[in-house]
Design an enzyme around this catalytic site. Sequence first.
Site, PDB file in Angstrom:
ATOM      1  N   SER A   1     -48.582 -24.574  44.317  1.00 42.61           N
ATOM      2  CA  SER A   1     -47.930 -24.922  46.008  1.00 42.61           C
ATOM      3  C   SER A   1     -45.970 -24.921  46.025  1.00 42.61           C
ATOM      4  O   SER A   1     -46.280 -25.578  47.032  1.00 42.61           O
ATOM      5  CB  SER A   1     -47.827 -26.667  45.921  1.00 42.61           C
ATOM      6  OG  SER A   1     -49.803 -26.337  45.616  1.00 42.61           O
TER       7      SER A   1
ATOM      8  N   GLU B   1       0.670  -0.943  -0.017  1.00 48.83           N
ATOM      9  CA  GLU B   1      -0.214   0.163  -0.093  1.00 48.83           C
ATOM     10  C   GLU B   1       0.957   1.315   0.006  1.00 48.83           C
ATOM     11  O   GLU B   1       0.894   2.409  -0.391  1.00 48.83           O
ATOM     12  CB  GLU B   1      -1.134  -0.126   1.101  1.00 48.83           C
ATOM     13  CG  GLU B   1      -2.211  -0.930   1.175  1.00 48.83           C
ATOM     14  CD  GLU B   1      -2.971  -0.891   0.492  1.00 48.83           C
ATOM     15  OE1 GLU B   1      -3.848   0.081  -0.627  1.00 48.83           O
ATOM     16  OE2 GLU B   1      -3.478  -2.148  -1.002  1.00 48.83           O
TER      17      GLU B   1
END
Length: 817
Positions: A474, A86
């Site tokens: 319960s 690059e």
Amino acid sequence: MKFIANLLATLINLATLLGVGLAFCAAALTRDLPDHRALANWEPAVTTRLYAGDGAMIAQYARERRLFLPIGAIPARVKQAFLSAEDKNFYLHPGIDLTSLATALWSNVANYGSGRRMIGGSTITQQIAKNFLLSSDRTVERKLREAILSIRIDQTYSKDRILELYLNDIYLGLGAYGIAQAALTYFDKPVDQLTVAEAAYLAALPKAPNNYDPYRHPDRAVTRRDWVIEQMRRNGVIDREVAAAATASPLSIRPKRQETSADKADYFTEEVRRQLGTRYGEAALYTAGLSVRTTLDPRLQQAAMRALRKGLVGYDQAKGYRGPITRLPSLEGWQQALAKRQPLSDVPEWQLAVVLSASNDKAELGLRPSGPETATAAADTAMIDRDDTAWALCRLAEGKRRCASSLNGVLQPGDVVYVEKQETGYVLRQPPQVQGALVSMDPNTGRVLAVAGGFSYAQSEFNRATQAYRQPGSSFKPFVYAAALDTGYAPTTLVMDAPIAIPDGTGKTWRPKNYDGRFSGPSTLRTGLENSRNLMTVRLARHLGMDLVADYGKRFGIYDELRTYLPMALGAGETTLLRLVSAYAVIANGGKAITPSMIDRIQDRYGRTIYRQDSRQCADCNALAWENQEEPDLVDIRDYVLDPMTAYQITSMMRGVVERGTARNVATLGVPIAGKTGTTNDEKDVWFVGFTPNIVTGVFLGYDTPKPMGYGETGGGLAAPIFIDFMKVALQGKPAADFHPPPGMSFQTVDRKTGRPAQDGAQGAILEAFKPGTGPCDGGCAVMDDKEMAELPANGADQGLTPELRQKLLSNTGGLY
């Protein structure tokens, strides 16, 4: 001379005009130019990752999949690969490379009219300016603004900082942003393990990742990689031999393998995701790069989903076959038609299939291919046998159960169904309509170890463990009994188990009943809890006062508020499984408050801890060296929600539920376990919550839209077997732990039904736990009738009582009220 003077004056004027023009141009170009100093505070969007308790990654969330890597952690060969591809003069130019610009200009002029794409000669600094601060417009003005910004950036930041920004920001294809994520995505390895060839391939990608995709364009990918290798050789980064070896190597893409520990953890991870979103916001969740260590135990999580699915499928199949998922209008091209239908992705053992033919004893099915080549792969066929799929011979139609004697009476060609391969062959399956949940937790810390929120997350994302508010029935009773024990009752206290009629305030009368419709007369509190007697519980709540019962429900975190109506004592209020399991955890740990947690620790992108669940203090835990000092102590500053003695008594009574009561099947696990079943009116919800000293687990089953599950279905019959299957895995390899009483308690052998002292070994004799100053009633244990119980003050005081009632009270509670 005059001519020369005029010429010089003209040139000066032209230069002045040119200077003024350039000044105006510069002013125009720099007007509203972004502030390059903003890069100092730039933090890239980084992936948030979730880890299980054992460190394995279980989920990740990101808008851009990226791992931030400081420049010092990036090897030189990787940096040189990108610079060679690059910007080879990166460390030499002032932000723009005039040599590269001239080369690009010459190349563009030479190629004018050829149709080739123009090249820009941009430096890495210019790419930073464009990507961070400017648009991607291909205009002269934008290029000039880019050049100005690049020079300013180069003057402000070090070269390493600029390169760090670049290598962490760039998009490199396949959803990977930055070099660290790309290394994992393409080669399943960290950056410091990349070879020259691998680094060169990644460096080839920034210009056009899609053009060098290794799957779609492998030849282009290799060509571009080899070009980068050659640039590295020309720049003196590698020698000729290394370059030749790298060029000769294959591309060798190895996609990152899927994490297996996340298997069946979707409900857990989604709940954690919601909590993170609430705490930090959705934007931070997907960009902040949080590292989240969760409490998940992958082994238990998989066991939870297996156990829950087995229970749901078992119940559902017992109700009968409901018919195919859908039907294909024709078997012509069935492979393509079936490939278009998506199976349950988190139940991979189930395959979609279409019935090709069916006879009396067998049916031939075409299987949907699995894998990425589903649409083009050749499909397999399978046979199912009537004996292996006997459950499907009976089906529900219009609310009635009808049974067939042959498979072709149930399956027809074109039916799309699910099948599962087992050792004996393929069997028919159907996604259950009933749903459920399982939560398992460490009762000492509140760490949630496993969450199963339904049959399949792919089928329904609704988490029944944390989001479904249902009546616990319960399974709420232990907290009513705990309130009684705290008020002065003993496990041997006798309460009448007999019919009761209570005005409901609307002119009607409420007549609660026991589940089996029977009653037992005077019974101990222990017997009432072991056998889940509704009538005894209502009498207790009526005496204690529903204000106190509601306070206990809130104190334990089961409810935010509980209405003070007597039916609420039987679990008619609504809560979640997670909240109920957390409340049982308080009893299991001896009464200490706990906060259920699915997150142990959160770190930011820099590794700093920003949240920790464990708030215990340890002054000497960070000693630099061991010098024979004592081990440090963790200081637990949590409050007690329940008296430890009461917690032990309730635990002992719930062990009786497992050993003799409504959950006797749980005793097959062979270790000390306490627990309680729960079944609501019309069997719309069934529950079981049980615990050892080290783990508490709760199970719930019910339809999402509540409706009866069937007469006789109970928590002991449906939820407890799921608990058993899960706990078999949870207890593997761990020594059996017993519950230890707190100091000061006394023990005496009593008859569990009458509460009177008994001989060791006598039938019905148990060792009962008593608080100081209390004990079993001796002689004639008196039982109070409804009228007398109504006269008792709810605050535990005995002032104003008649001598007879006081004596009966003292006799019944063993000396303490």
